[in-house]
Design a protein around this motif. Sequence first.
Motif, mmCIF file in Angstrom:
data_model
loop_
_atom_site.group_PDB
_atom_site.id
_atom_site.type_symbol
_atom_site.label_atom_id
_atom_site.label_comp_id
_atom_site.label_asym_id
_atom_site.label_seq_id
_atom_site.Cartn_x
_atom_site.Cartn_y
_atom_site.Cartn_z
ATOM 1 N N MET A 1 0.752 -0.925 0.414
ATOM 2 C CA MET A 1 0.007 -0.007 0.313
ATOM 3 C C MET A 1 1.101 1.464 -0.118
ATOM 4 N N GLU A 2 0.376 1.902 -0.863
ATOM 5 C CA GLU A 2 1.526 3.593 -1.012
ATOM 6 C C GLU A 2 0.935 4.654 -0.247
ATOM 7 N N THR A 3 1.882 5.099 0.497
ATOM 8 C CA THR A 3 1.807 5.710 2.033
ATOM 9 C C THR A 3 1.563 7.399 1.076
ATOM 10 N N TYR A 4 0.583 8.405 1.466
ATOM 11 C CA TYR A 4 -0.220 9.394 0.998
ATOM 12 C C TYR A 4 0.173 10.280 1.976
ATOM 13 N N HIS A 5 -0.115 11.740 1.497
ATOM 14 C CA HIS A 5 0.673 12.683 2.684
ATOM 15 C C HIS A 5 -0.878 12.766 3.371
ATOM 16 N N ILE A 6 -1.420 13.121 4.452
ATOM 17 C CA ILE A 6 -2.894 13.312 4.912
ATOM 18 C C ILE A 6 -3.679 14.597 4.266
ATOM 19 N N GLY A 7 -2.865 14.800 3.795
ATOM 20 C CA GLY A 7 -3.858 15.834 2.566
ATOM 21 C C GLY A 7 -4.235 15.467 2.349
ATOM 22 N N PHE A 8 -3.922 14.435 0.967
ATOM 23 C CA PHE A 8 -4.908 13.939 0.129
ATOM 24 C C PHE A 8 -6.165 13.150 0.546
ATOM 25 N N SER A 9 -6.322 12.903 1.908
ATOM 26 C CA SER A 9 -7.252 11.625 3.127
ATOM 27 C C SER A 9 -8.039 13.139 2.853
ATOM 28 N N ILE A 10 -7.573 13.739 3.165
ATOM 29 C CA ILE A 10 -8.808 14.923 3.897
ATOM 30 C C ILE A 10 -9.454 15.683 3.095
ATOM 31 N N ALA A 11 -8.407 15.673 1.661
ATOM 32 C CA ALA A 11 -9.770 16.398 0.658
ATOM 33 C C ALA A 11 -9.848 15.718 0.210
ATOM 34 N N ALA A 12 -9.841 13.869 -0.512
ATOM 35 C CA ALA A 12 -10.863 12.956 -0.699
ATOM 36 C C ALA A 12 -12.339 13.332 -0.002
ATOM 37 N N LEU A 13 -11.964 13.057 1.182
ATOM 38 C CA LEU A 13 -13.052 13.044 2.764
ATOM 39 C C LEU A 13 -13.951 14.263 2.122
ATOM 40 N N VAL A 14 -13.607 15.668 1.852
ATOM 41 C CA VAL A 14 -13.995 16.674 2.353
ATOM 42 C C VAL A 14 -14.923 16.710 0.642
ATOM 43 N N THR A 15 -14.033 16.418 -0.676
ATOM 44 C CA THR A 15 -14.969 16.025 -1.128
ATOM 45 C C THR A 15 -16.296 15.724 -1.762
ATOM 46 N N ARG A 16 -15.556 14.119 -1.194
ATOM 47 C CA ARG A 16 -16.885 13.127 -0.582
ATOM 48 C C ARG A 16 -17.849 13.041 -0.222
ATOM 49 N N LEU A 17 -17.799 14.113 0.960
ATOM 50 C CA LEU A 17 -19.077 14.564 1.761
ATOM 51 C C LEU A 17 -19.226 16.037 1.256
ATOM 52 N N PHE A 18 -19.045 16.898 0.754
ATOM 53 C CA PHE A 18 -19.628 17.746 -0.087
ATOM 54 C C PHE A 18 -20.974 17.459 -1.847
ATOM 55 N N LEU A 19 -19.956 16.831 -2.113
ATOM 56 C CA LEU A 19 -20.527 15.782 -2.888
ATOM 57 C C LEU A 19 -21.877 15.286 -2.774
#
Length: 148
Positions: A1-19
């Motif tokens: 599993m690749e490691t991503y910066h936590i900012g990418f995960s938060i961006a995904a969360l915000v985008t998913r919740l917003f939509l």
Amino acid sequence: METYHIGFSIAALVTRLFLGIIFVSQGYSRLFKVGSKHVADFFGEQLAGKNYPKWILSFSAYATSISECIGGILLILGLFRGIALSLLSIDILLVTLAFSVMQTIVDLEHIFPRLLLLLVLWLIPSSVDIYTLDELLKYVFNIDTMIF
């Protein structure tokens, strides 16, 4: 599993919740406030004289409203991400088709932002979108709900 910066995960969360919130409120409004019958009647008036069967308009109004509610709820929860994105992608295509049949030049003011956010979520790998019910179930119960 690749490691991503936590900012990418938060961006995904915000985008998913917003939509998800946008789609749930839109579908809920059409199902319970305005009513899918009124939506079908509106499209019927706009398409008068174009010989579209009324049952197609009624079915489409209910189907898109229900898929928006269900897809939006699934996005908010972060459950069955692939199914939710597929439902909402089909919904956007149907709505765009309906509007393009009604008007030669489609006003994309409401459709385009949803489409862009949907495409962003399709492009974000599920391994980045970690703040989900899918991930919690996988971690706690070792259940893999990721369908695609």
